[in-house]
Write an enzyme that holds these catalytic residues in place. Structure first.
Site, PDB file in Angstrom:
ATOM      1  N   ASP A 113       0.868  -1.314   0.033  1.00 36.40           N
ATOM      2  CA  ASP A 113      -0.185   0.064   0.065  1.00 36.40           C
ATOM      3  C   ASP A 113       0.799   1.245  -0.273  1.00 36.40           C
ATOM      4  O   ASP A 113       1.343   1.505   1.099  1.00 36.40           O
ATOM      5  CB  ASP A 113      -0.566  -0.134   1.191  1.00 36.40           C
ATOM      6  CG  ASP A 113      -2.146   1.015   1.159  1.00 36.40           C
ATOM      7  OD1 ASP A 113      -2.126   1.631   0.182  1.00 36.40           O
ATOM      8  OD2 ASP A 113      -3.077   0.929   1.937  1.00 36.40           O
ATOM      9  N   ILE A 114       1.168   1.790  -1.163  1.00 42.48           N
ATOM     10  CA  ILE A 114       2.253   2.625  -1.335  1.00 42.48           C
ATOM     11  C   ILE A 114       1.365   3.835  -1.963  1.00 42.48           C
ATOM     12  O   ILE A 114       2.042   5.088  -1.808  1.00 42.48           O
ATOM     13  CB  ILE A 114       3.385   2.344  -2.332  1.00 42.48           C
ATOM     14  CG1 ILE A 114       2.724   1.932  -3.436  1.00 42.48           C
ATOM     15  CG2 ILE A 114       4.180   1.358  -1.563  1.00 42.48           C
ATOM     16  CD1 ILE A 114       4.089   1.855  -4.468  1.00 42.48           C
ATOM     17  N   LYS A 115       0.429   3.721  -2.733  1.00 45.78           N
ATOM     18  CA  LYS A 115      -0.614   4.972  -3.264  1.00 45.78           C
ATOM     19  C   LYS A 115       0.476   5.794  -4.087  1.00 45.78           C
ATOM     20  O   LYS A 115       0.152   7.174  -3.800  1.00 45.78           O
ATOM     21  CB  LYS A 115      -1.267   5.540  -2.148  1.00 45.78           C
ATOM     22  CG  LYS A 115      -2.235   4.830  -1.453  1.00 45.78           C
ATOM     23  CD  LYS A 115      -3.199   5.592  -0.546  1.00 45.78           C
ATOM     24  CE  LYS A 115      -4.339   4.518   0.206  1.00 45.78           C
ATOM     25  NZ  LYS A 115      -3.476   3.596   1.031  1.00 45.78           N
ATOM     26  N   ARG A 116       1.096   5.601  -4.723  1.00 43.39           N
ATOM     27  CA  ARG A 116       2.144   6.403  -5.709  1.00 43.39           C
ATOM     28  C   ARG A 116       1.332   7.181  -6.805  1.00 43.39           C
ATOM     29  O   ARG A 116       0.229   6.290  -7.245  1.00 43.39           O
ATOM     30  CB  ARG A 116       3.057   5.638  -6.303  1.00 43.39           C
ATOM     31  CG  ARG A 116       4.187   5.174  -5.064  1.00 43.39           C
ATOM     32  CD  ARG A 116       4.681   6.318  -4.234  1.00 43.39           C
ATOM     33  NE  ARG A 116       5.950   5.761  -3.534  1.00 43.39           N
ATOM     34  CZ  ARG A 116       5.823   5.346  -2.249  1.00 43.39           C
ATOM     35  NH1 ARG A 116       4.860   5.612  -1.747  1.00 43.39           N
ATOM     36  NH2 ARG A 116       6.905   5.143  -1.739  1.00 43.39           N
TER      37      ARG A 116
ATOM     38  N   THR B 115      -0.830  -0.229  -4.637  1.00 42.43           N
ATOM     39  CA  THR B 115      -1.740   0.682  -4.713  1.00 42.43           C
ATOM     40  C   THR B 115      -1.268   1.864  -5.447  1.00 42.43           C
ATOM     41  O   THR B 115      -0.084   2.413  -5.151  1.00 42.43           O
ATOM     42  CB  THR B 115      -2.482   1.103  -3.363  1.00 42.43           C
ATOM     43  OG1 THR B 115      -1.345   1.532  -2.451  1.00 42.43           O
ATOM     44  CG2 THR B 115      -3.126  -0.222  -2.752  1.00 42.43           C
TER      45      THR B 115
END
Length: 291
Positions: free
Chosen positions: A99-102, A127
């Protein structure tokens, strides 16, 4: 194309083990005091806690989501813990969502893809945030195509602030998240698994059950990572509305599983078993309604 794409493996895990995705959003403050004091560093204590929970839950959950911010907050020591947690999950053949949401573009996004699909921080899925546009997604596609990886793209999130942007109406009376979802669903048609879902999935909060049927019908081949169950108000019967033939989504739970021992008298001594019990309770709750 791979004989079994990563989305097929995830689909099979859901069929075998249920819909639970354990969120390893592990804060040092979550650890039982006596357990934490056995280790000389916070990073090592967190890793050993993660390891115990993985061992206790591996056969009853579909996958694990590791939120990188909790590890970045500890600096180099935390990133070493993150690396070791991912390596242990791979050793156990667990499916990993980083879960890094880059959400950047061009060469920067290429470097994010390389960082989290190869090397020390390698995961199966990551993510990503699409709100800079579709060119923030395209740098990840070669890894999906050639390295059997997957992504979960933010579509409609479960937080209160989702209404600030995601629910803004467009000129044709749709909402922004509808436009994003349809673009992601269309893009995913080129990365379809044998299970009928794409390795390009979407983050879809379960806190708006009234919209679920329309979302599932429109995003017919998008596999969902579903937040919002439990404390945010999402119920198991709501989750069922986002599924398709009892599959097509995993449901994240973090603190409810990480801190399950706090709801049990003298639970600290058996924290891993408490987490297992909570994962099973959640799994069975969802399976009661999954059709």
């Amino acid at each position: 194309m791979f004989l079994e794409m990563i989305i097929d493996k995830l689909y099979e895990r859901v069929a075998q083990r249920g819909h639970v995705c354990v969120g390893l959003d592990t804060d040092y403050a979550y650890l039982p005091t006596a357990f934490a004091q056995q280790f000389t560093t916070k990073g090592e204590a967190i890793f050993q806690y993660n390891k115990a929970l993985i061992d206790a839950t591996l056969d009853v959950v579909a996958c694990y989501k590791v939120q990188i911010a909790y590890y970045e907050a500890l600096g180099i020591e935390g990133l070493e813990c993150y690396k070791k947690t991912l390596a242990y999950l791979r050793e156990k053949d667990a499916i990993i969502i980083a879960d890094i949401k880059r959400g950047d573009i061009a060469k920067t996004a290429e470097m994010y893809a390389k960082a989290h699909f190869t090397g020390d921080f390698e995961a199966d899925f990551i993510t990503v945030n699409p709100y800079m546009g579709m060119d923030s997604i395209s740098p990840y596609l070669p890894y999906i195509q050639d390295n059997n990886k997957g992504i979960f793209v933010l579509i409609r999130t479960s937080n209160e602030g989702a209404k600030d942007i995601e629910y803004v109406e467009t000129a044709d009376q749709r909402r922004v998240y509808n436009v994003v979802g349809e673009k992601i669903n269309a893009l995913g048609k080129d990365q379809m698994g044998q299970c009928g879902f794409s390795s390009i999935g979407g983050v879809m909060g379960c806190t708006h059950a009234d919209e679920a049927a329309a979302v599932r019908k429109t995003l017919d081949s998008t596999f969902f990572l579903i937040p919002g169950y439990g404390a945010q108000g999402g119920k198991a019967e709501d989750i069922a509305l986002y599924l398709k033939n009892a599959n097509g989504g995993v449901v994240n739970a973090s603190r409810s599983i990480l801190l399950a021992y706090r709801k049990v008298e003298n639970g600290e001594a058996n924290f891993a078993q408490c987490s297992r019990n909570e994962a099973i309770r959640m799994r069975d709750d969802i399976l009661k309604y999954a059709k």
